[in-house]
Write an enzyme that holds these catalytic residues in place. Sequence first.
Site, PDB file in Angstrom:
ATOM      1  N   ARG A   1       3.192  -1.327  10.727  1.00  0.00           N
ATOM      2  CA  ARG A   1       4.303  -1.460  11.670  1.00  0.00           C
ATOM      3  C   ARG A   1       4.611  -2.857  12.208  1.00  0.00           C
ATOM      4  NH1 ARG A   1       1.970   3.571  14.708  1.00  0.00           N
ATOM      5  NH2 ARG A   1       0.159   2.588  13.726  1.00  0.00           N
TER       6      ARG A   1
ATOM      7  N   ASP B   1      -3.408   4.384  -1.931  1.00  0.00           N
ATOM      8  CA  ASP B   1      -4.362   4.852  -0.917  1.00  0.00           C
ATOM      9  C   ASP B   1      -4.386   6.385  -0.878  1.00  0.00           C
ATOM     10  OD1 ASP B   1      -5.928   5.070   1.377  1.00  0.00           O
ATOM     11  OD2 ASP B   1      -4.302   4.502   2.747  1.00  0.00           O
TER      12      ASP B   1
ATOM     13  N   LYS C   1      -7.425   8.239  -1.304  1.00  0.00           N
ATOM     14  CA  LYS C   1      -8.722   8.675  -0.754  1.00  0.00           C
ATOM     15  C   LYS C   1      -9.269   9.934  -1.437  1.00  0.00           C
ATOM     16  CE  LYS C   1      -7.759   6.923   3.935  1.00  0.00           C
ATOM     17  NZ  LYS C   1      -6.295   6.670   3.889  1.00  0.00           N
TER      18      LYS C   1
ATOM     19  N   THR D   1     -11.698   5.982  10.797  1.00  0.00           N
ATOM     20  CA  THR D   1     -11.730   5.473  12.179  1.00  0.00           C
ATOM     21  C   THR D   1     -11.266   6.539  13.175  1.00  0.00           C
ATOM     22  OG1 THR D   1      -9.641   4.402  11.659  1.00  0.00           O
ATOM     23  CG2 THR D   1     -11.576   2.998  11.748  1.00  0.00           C
TER      24      THR D   1
ATOM     25  N   LYS E   1       0.859  -1.192   0.000  1.00  0.00           N
ATOM     26  CA  LYS E   1       0.000   0.000   0.000  1.00  0.00           C
ATOM     27  C   LYS E   1       0.892   1.237   0.000  1.00  0.00           C
ATOM     28  CE  LYS E   1      -2.357   1.688   3.741  1.00  0.00           C
ATOM     29  NZ  LYS E   1      -2.234   3.164   3.794  1.00  0.00           N
TER      30      LYS E   1
ATOM     31  N   ASP F   1     -13.816  14.882  -4.315  1.00  0.00           N
ATOM     32  CA  ASP F   1     -13.934  16.180  -4.994  1.00  0.00           C
ATOM     33  C   ASP F   1     -15.206  16.138  -5.841  1.00  0.00           C
ATOM     34  OD1 ASP F   1     -13.324  18.691  -6.274  1.00  0.00           O
ATOM     35  OD2 ASP F   1     -11.214  18.312  -5.866  1.00  0.00           O
TER      36      ASP F   1
HETATM   37  O1  C5P Z   1       1.241   0.500  11.127  1.00  0.00           O
HETATM   38  P1  C5P Z   1      -0.189   0.102  11.041  1.00  0.00           P
HETATM   39  O2  C5P Z   1      -0.395  -1.395  10.918  1.00  0.00           O
HETATM   40  O3  C5P Z   1      -1.046   0.702  12.127  1.00  0.00           O
HETATM   41  O4  C5P Z   1      -0.659   0.723   9.639  1.00  0.00           O
HETATM   42  C1  C5P Z   1      -1.990   0.695   9.214  1.00  0.00           C
HETATM   43  C2  C5P Z   1      -2.117   1.401   7.898  1.00  0.00           C
HETATM   44  O5  C5P Z   1      -3.502   1.464   7.565  1.00  0.00           O
HETATM   45  C3  C5P Z   1      -1.620   2.842   7.891  1.00  0.00           C
HETATM   46  O6  C5P Z   1      -1.139   3.119   6.578  1.00  0.00           O
HETATM   47  C4  C5P Z   1      -2.861   3.645   8.192  1.00  0.00           C
HETATM   48  O7  C5P Z   1      -2.810   4.929   7.665  1.00  0.00           O
HETATM   49  C5  C5P Z   1      -3.923   2.817   7.479  1.00  0.00           C
HETATM   50  N1  C5P Z   1      -5.277   2.977   8.000  1.00  0.00           N
HETATM   51  C6  C5P Z   1      -5.632   2.734   9.315  1.00  0.00           C
HETATM   52  N2  C5P Z   1      -6.922   2.890   9.745  1.00  0.00           N
HETATM   53  C7  C5P Z   1      -7.857   3.283   8.875  1.00  0.00           C
HETATM   54  C8  C5P Z   1      -7.531   3.534   7.547  1.00  0.00           C
HETATM   55  C9  C5P Z   1      -6.220   3.380   7.136  1.00  0.00           C
HETATM   56  O8  C5P Z   1      -4.785   2.358  10.112  1.00  0.00           O
HETATM   57  N3  C5P Z   1      -9.110   3.382   9.281  1.00  0.00           N
END
Ligand code: C5P
Length: 232
Positions: free
Chosen positions: A211, A59, A61, A119, A32, A64
């Site tokens: 992460r 990603d 998003k 979220t 992603k 517009d």
């Molecule tokens: O590091 P981590 O596993 O938390 O990364 C989750 C990824 O998903 C990040 O790129 C974050 O921006 C994205 N994301 C999220 N929650 C959402 C939408 C996208 O954590 N509701």
Amino acid sequence: MGKDVIIACDFENAEKVYSFLDKFTDRKPFVKIGMELFYSQGPEIVRQIKKRGHKIFLDLKLHDIPNTVKKSMAVLSRLDVDICNLHASGTVRMMEAAIEGLTRKDGSRPLLLAVTMLTSTDQESMEDDLLIKEKIEDVVLHYAKNAKKAGLDGVVCSPLEAGLVHENCGKEFLTVTPGVRFADGDIGDQKRVMTPAEAKKIGSDYIVVGRPITASSDPVAAYNRCVSEFVD
Ligand code: C5P
């Protein structure tokens, strides 16, 4: 496309992404690319990662007026990404325009997902800032249904909402879920999390994992663990 693990490549520059991806000599993960990396590196980062053999969820998003989204989606479609997304709050008309823009001359197009309610938005901020007084779960479902009506392929949602979305929008409507953590891992700033095995059980089609893989001392082992819990 079947179930898969998508790695959120949230790195600040291309060199860091490439040195991370170089570690994967066997299976090439689905990645992603988010706004930070795309805005700093431009479309070339997408071409380069694609050239290395990875599938890409871009990603960005979009949100517009329908005409602008349609034209922008046509640009992303030419970049040959596999998944892209937009905000369902842009209306059904905007989502329909997005599908039109994405669809290539031969009828093929990348998958298109909708973000329902971020979220980071909770009931209180939705009511106070957006003046939406319904229950947030109902808003999420309504937006998911709108996305389906407009012809989109699925939504990005919390793994906790994936079951409900499938019940209401059908099994074929994709749920792509971030917020995944290993049972013995650090949850960081995520609040509502699930393990890859739980996300599989609840019916997520793709998990987005950042992460737990990117910050691991052994990213390939962490990725393989996700795949074995979620896919195999
Ligand atoms: O590091 P981590 O596993 O938390 O990364 C989750 C990824 O998903 C990040 O790129 C974050 O921006 C994205 N994301 C999220 N929650 C959402 C939408 C996208 O954590 N509701």
